[in-house]
Design a protein around this motif. Structure first.
Motif, mmCIF file in Angstrom:
data_model
loop_
_atom_site.group_PDB
_atom_site.id
_atom_site.type_symbol
_atom_site.label_atom_id
_atom_site.label_comp_id
_atom_site.label_asym_id
_atom_site.label_seq_id
_atom_site.Cartn_x
_atom_site.Cartn_y
_atom_site.Cartn_z
ATOM 1 N N ALA A 55 58.028 -14.004 82.794
ATOM 2 C CA ALA A 55 59.240 -14.713 82.383
ATOM 3 C C ALA A 55 60.206 -14.949 83.540
ATOM 4 C CB ALA A 55 59.958 -13.930 81.282
ATOM 5 N N ASP A 56 59.975 -14.294 84.672
ATOM 6 C CA ASP A 56 60.824 -14.518 85.852
ATOM 7 C C ASP A 56 60.433 -15.802 86.589
ATOM 8 O OD1 ASP A 56 60.756 -10.974 86.608
ATOM 9 O OD2 ASP A 56 62.222 -12.124 85.440
ATOM 10 N N THR A 57 59.339 -16.437 86.167
ATOM 11 C CA THR A 57 58.930 -17.704 86.776
ATOM 12 C C THR A 57 60.029 -18.734 86.602
ATOM 13 O OG1 THR A 57 56.564 -17.314 86.472
ATOM 14 C CG2 THR A 57 57.287 -19.611 86.624
ATOM 15 N N ALA A 58 60.559 -19.234 87.717
ATOM 16 C CA ALA A 58 61.707 -20.142 87.694
ATOM 17 C C ALA A 58 62.036 -20.526 89.125
ATOM 18 C CB ALA A 58 62.918 -19.466 87.053
ATOM 19 N N SER A 59 63.016 -21.396 89.292
ATOM 20 C CA SER A 59 63.589 -21.662 90.611
ATOM 21 C C SER A 59 64.881 -20.882 90.733
ATOM 22 C CB SER A 59 63.860 -23.153 90.787
ATOM 23 O OG SER A 59 62.663 -23.880 90.877
ATOM 24 N N TYR A 60 65.094 -20.330 91.921
ATOM 25 C CA TYR A 60 66.274 -19.520 92.161
ATOM 26 C C TYR A 60 67.103 -20.174 93.270
ATOM 27 C CZ TYR A 60 64.042 -16.056 89.250
ATOM 28 O OH TYR A 60 63.462 -15.417 88.184
ATOM 29 N N PHE A 61 68.395 -20.304 93.015
ATOM 30 C CA PHE A 61 69.286 -20.981 93.942
ATOM 31 C C PHE A 61 70.412 -20.052 94.363
ATOM 32 C CE2 PHE A 61 67.774 -25.325 93.501
ATOM 33 C CZ PHE A 61 67.145 -25.309 92.268
ATOM 34 N N CYS A 62 70.738 -20.084 95.643
ATOM 35 C CA CYS A 62 71.975 -19.442 96.070
ATOM 36 C C CYS A 62 73.061 -20.509 96.140
ATOM 37 C CB CYS A 62 71.813 -18.732 97.415
ATOM 38 S SG CYS A 62 71.620 -19.812 98.847
ATOM 39 N N ALA A 63 74.286 -20.091 95.943
ATOM 40 C CA ALA A 63 75.422 -21.006 95.962
ATOM 41 C C ALA A 63 76.598 -20.305 96.610
ATOM 42 C CB ALA A 63 75.786 -21.444 94.542
ATOM 43 N N THR A 64 77.264 -21.006 97.507
ATOM 44 C CA THR A 64 78.385 -20.408 98.216
ATOM 45 C C THR A 64 79.691 -21.056 97.792
ATOM 46 O OG1 THR A 64 77.911 -21.926 100.053
ATOM 47 C CG2 THR A 64 77.074 -19.695 100.243
ATOM 48 N N ASP A 65 80.699 -20.219 97.682
ATOM 49 C CA ASP A 65 82.048 -20.670 97.344
ATOM 50 C C ASP A 65 82.856 -20.753 98.629
ATOM 51 O OD1 ASP A 65 84.887 -18.991 95.835
ATOM 52 O OD2 ASP A 65 84.604 -21.094 96.367
ATOM 53 N N VAL A 66 83.241 -21.952 98.981
ATOM 54 C CA VAL A 66 84.079 -22.157 100.165
ATOM 55 C C VAL A 66 85.389 -22.771 99.727
ATOM 56 C CG1 VAL A 66 82.195 -22.290 101.818
ATOM 57 C CG2 VAL A 66 82.898 -24.354 100.612
ATOM 58 N N SER A 67 85.957 -22.247 98.641
ATOM 59 C CA SER A 67 87.159 -22.815 98.047
ATOM 60 C C SER A 67 88.256 -22.996 99.077
ATOM 61 C CB SER A 67 87.668 -21.895 96.937
ATOM 62 O OG SER A 67 86.708 -21.757 95.933
ATOM 63 N N LYS A 68 88.923 -24.136 98.978
ATOM 64 C CA LYS A 68 90.026 -24.412 99.869
ATOM 65 C C LYS A 68 91.112 -25.107 99.079
ATOM 66 C CE LYS A 68 87.747 -28.635 101.501
ATOM 67 N NZ LYS A 68 86.638 -28.608 100.579
ATOM 68 N N ALA A 69 92.174 -25.434 99.739
ATOM 69 C CA ALA A 69 93.320 -25.987 99.037
ATOM 70 C C ALA A 69 92.973 -27.227 98.224
ATOM 71 C CB ALA A 69 94.431 -26.303 100.036
ATOM 72 N N ALA A 70 92.004 -27.997 98.706
ATOM 73 C CA ALA A 70 91.654 -29.245 98.019
ATOM 74 C C ALA A 70 90.923 -28.998 96.713
ATOM 75 C CB ALA A 70 90.812 -30.125 98.919
ATOM 76 N N GLY A 71 90.445 -27.784 96.533
ATOM 77 C CA GLY A 71 89.730 -27.533 95.292
ATOM 78 C C GLY A 71 88.620 -26.544 95.472
ATOM 79 N N ASN A 72 88.020 -26.170 94.365
ATOM 80 C CA ASN A 72 86.966 -25.172 94.385
ATOM 81 C C ASN A 72 85.638 -25.844 94.098
ATOM 82 O OD1 ASN A 72 89.206 -23.552 94.511
ATOM 83 N ND2 ASN A 72 89.036 -22.821 92.428
ATOM 84 N N LYS A 73 84.606 -25.384 94.725
ATOM 85 C CA LYS A 73 83.279 -25.854 94.364
ATOM 86 C C LYS A 73 82.253 -24.884 94.914
ATOM 87 C CE LYS A 73 82.568 -28.860 98.387
ATOM 88 N NZ LYS A 73 82.545 -30.280 98.844
ATOM 89 N N LEU A 74 81.088 -24.913 94.300
ATOM 90 C CA LEU A 74 79.944 -24.180 94.805
ATOM 91 C C LEU A 74 79.014 -25.152 95.501
ATOM 92 C CD1 LEU A 74 78.884 -21.715 91.961
ATOM 93 C CD2 LEU A 74 80.242 -21.246 94.008
ATOM 94 N N THR A 75 78.512 -24.740 96.638
ATOM 95 C CA THR A 75 77.530 -25.536 97.370
ATOM 96 C C THR A 75 76.188 -24.840 97.244
ATOM 97 O OG1 THR A 75 79.236 -26.236 98.926
ATOM 98 C CG2 THR A 75 76.957 -26.583 99.561
ATOM 99 N N PHE A 76 75.204 -25.553 96.723
ATOM 100 C CA PHE A 76 73.903 -24.977 96.408
ATOM 101 C C PHE A 76 72.877 -25.265 97.490
ATOM 102 C CE2 PHE A 76 74.149 -23.489 92.005
ATOM 103 C CZ PHE A 76 75.378 -23.989 91.628
ATOM 104 N N GLY A 77 71.946 -24.329 97.641
ATOM 105 C CA GLY A 77 70.809 -24.547 98.512
ATOM 106 C C GLY A 77 69.703 -25.270 97.778
ATOM 107 N N GLY A 78 68.569 -25.430 98.455
ATOM 108 C CA GLY A 78 67.444 -26.174 97.902
ATOM 109 C C GLY A 78 66.594 -25.380 96.927
#
Lengths: 113, 115
Positions: free
Chosen positions: A82-105
């Motif tokens: 059941a662990d079969t899946a795609s796994y993504f890391c995502a980084t939070d580089v929040s700044k004054a303009a707003g928050n977002k997560l940037t994902f890897g491949g």
């Protein structure tokens, strides 16, 4: 280029084995998160590790963060089919303009029964 | 509903047509995100809403793409004059966090195919 890059791109293991995948990033972060995506579905949050933390556990998951190397690893112990899946890391580089997560491949994990 | 809801789940359109994709976030979540995922790829950030305003539109790939959010709830992503390279899954996510980016709650996505 992407902020987060996972390694390996694909991983095939037998049920019961451990799966390890790595994520490298380029800029300073507030936190780093790991997500799982089953085929054709949305992403599900697994774990968040803050920039001042070095290791975190959640069930069979263990995440490490090395800010000096700008890298993180996700370990899944005693893997199940059941662990079969795609796994993504995502980084939070929040700044004054707003928050977002940037994902890897992503890392595609296949756990064979 | 309990989770993030997206519609339609699948959309097939002809090149040059306009499409609208809808996202209903989790009630009370102030932050809303749109991402694009091409087949076998990671997620590409498109736009972020805090309430009804969009502090970060940096990911919109061209002026054919626009998004709005009303009532701090529903959001619509509009793609005008669709091109084949727009074919992808468009994922919406919401979050209760405002001061930093915490856990995102994702919908199942809208799969767009442009013929």
């Amino acid at each position: 280029s992407q902020q987060g890059e996972e390694d390996p791109q694909a991983l095939s293991i037998q049920e019961g084995e451990n799966a390890t995948m790595n994520c490298s990033y380029k800029t300073s972060i507030n936190n780093l998160q790991w997500y799982r995506q089953n085929s054709g579905r949305g992403l599900v949050h697994l774990i968040l590790i803050r920039s001042n933390e070095r290791e975190k556990h959640s069930g069979r998951l263990r995440v490490t963060l090395d800010t000096s190397k700008k890298s993180s690893s996700l370990l899944i112990t005693a893997s199940r089919a059941a662990d079969t899946a795609s796994y993504f890391c995502a980084t939070d580089v929040s700044k004054a303009a707003g928050n977002k997560l940037t994902f890897g491949g992503g890392t595609r994990v296949l756990v064979k029964p | 509903g309990a989770g993030v809801s997206q519609s339609p789940s699948n959309k097939v359109t002809e090149k040059g047509k306009d499409v609208e994709l809808r996202c209903d976030p989790i009630s009370g979540h102030t932050a809303l995100y749109w991402y694009r995922q091409r087949l076998g790829q990671g997620l590409e950030f498109l736009i972020y809403f805090q309430g009804n305003s969009a502090p970060d539109k940096s990911g919109l790939p061209s002026d054919r793409f626009s998004a709005e959010r009303t009532g701090e709830s529903v959001s619509t992503l509009t793609i005008q004059r669709t091109q084949q390279e727009d074919s992808a899954v468009y994922l919406c996510a919401s979050s209760p966090r405002t001061s930093y980016t915490g856990e995102l709650f994702f919908g199942e996505g809208s799969r767009l195919t442009v013929l």
